[in-house]
Design a protein around this motif. Sequence first.
Motif, PDB file in Angstrom:
ATOM      1  N   ASN A  23     -65.546  52.832 -29.666  1.00 24.55           N
ATOM      2  CA  ASN A  23     -64.937  54.116 -29.341  1.00 24.55           C
ATOM      3  C   ASN A  23     -65.840  55.035 -28.533  1.00 24.55           C
ATOM      4  OD1 ASN A  23     -62.726  53.261 -30.786  1.00 24.55           O
ATOM      5  ND2 ASN A  23     -63.108  54.548 -32.571  1.00 24.55           N
ATOM      6  N   ARG A  62     -67.091  50.950 -36.868  1.00 24.00           N
ATOM      7  CA  ARG A  62     -65.812  51.533 -37.289  1.00 24.00           C
ATOM      8  C   ARG A  62     -65.936  52.296 -38.606  1.00 24.00           C
ATOM      9  NH1 ARG A  62     -61.617  49.524 -34.212  1.00 24.00           N
ATOM     10  NH2 ARG A  62     -62.081  47.604 -33.068  1.00 24.00           N
ATOM     11  N   GLY A  85     -65.939  56.926 -35.813  1.00 20.85           N
ATOM     12  CA  GLY A  85     -65.454  55.964 -36.789  1.00 20.85           C
ATOM     13  C   GLY A  85     -64.565  56.627 -37.825  1.00 20.85           C
ATOM     14  N   ASP A 103     -59.012  55.863 -36.479  1.00 24.15           N
ATOM     15  CA  ASP A 103     -58.637  54.462 -36.278  1.00 24.15           C
ATOM     16  C   ASP A 103     -57.142  54.299 -36.529  1.00 24.15           C
ATOM     17  OD1 ASP A 103     -58.626  51.726 -35.926  1.00 24.15           O
ATOM     18  OD2 ASP A 103     -59.596  51.276 -37.833  1.00 24.15           O
TER      19      ASP A 103
END
Length: 373
Positions: free
Chosen positions: A90, A180, A189, A194
């Motif tokens: 990300n 993550r 994260g 997510d």
Amino acid sequence: MSEISDPTGTAAPHGPLRVGLIGYGLAGSVFHAPLIAATEGLRLDIVSTSDRERQAQARAEHPQVRTVDTPQAVLDHAADLDLIVLASPNKTHVPLATAALEAGLPVVVDKPLAATAAEAEKLAALADDRGLLLSVFQNRRWDNDFRTVRKLIEEGTLGDIQRFESRFERWRPQPKGGWRESGDPAEIGGLLYDLGSHLVDQALTLFGPVVSVYAESDIRRPGAEADDDTFLALTHAGGVRSHLWVSATTAMLGPRFRVLGSRAGYVKHGLDPQEAALREGLRPGTEGVEWGVEPESRWGRLGAGASPRAGGGEPVPTLPGDYPAYYAAIARALREGGRPPVTATEAAAALRVLEAAKLSATEGRMVRIEARA
């Protein structure tokens, strides 16, 4: 768009659009690469990953593909490519998308596009200034259950929607680690960004802008660093209330969807089968595979004043899931122009909700979102 060339260097303006994929972890290998390869008019040309085993995996799964060690090595081939896809961590999305757009390439970015709505809007402005496609991979818009919910709402079967409940719940009592689940804010994260990115996008797609957000976010598991149990309550401008759950600590899973309207309600358990099929190595278009189709035993139920768990209501055939539709729409937008299937502006709207949720959970209060022109 750059000129398309075949492997010999001969101009082939009507050949497949050549795609560079950055990242070959879960997102790259399970979702993006197989769907790109299955899309008519697209060709997976080059993959970037620093992991030698993943490079070998990419070549084995896609024999025509070239592999390189770094994202920059993909960008160095910009003149030979027609699309960059970012399936990288990300925190790399904004800098890599910026670099690709500045190199003159359209970009697809896995969700979330950025950490903030401001960053997403800046990327959208850059893409508009360069006249380039920028889209976010929100594949869950093409889940079988979401497609069915959308159809029921659009047909008026449920009446006026009053409350929309949506869950991505798992039972993973031990953290898996990795970026993550990192507590470092730079990694972006945690489950809010997510799985929450999917649920918020779906709610906005169905019911439009949100005017207020209340959220509760916890770190439940020993050793966990990022949120692993989060709840969001959204109030949409049109009056619908969306209640969204994302959790890795749910010992008994709730329904994937419960949608309550003035005429009827719809309840659906279980998950769309496409991710499981992709993980098993199945591919769209494979002979003998009914892609995205689930058995009647998995169908949701429609009714009023009855419990679906007690056999109340009527079964509703679930529409087939259709992840391939996303990249088919990308190919069409690149060839013909027009709007991509998911825009950066839509991603920015979802990020405003996620930012408000983070603030709400931190301060223990409802957060209002100002209407935008």
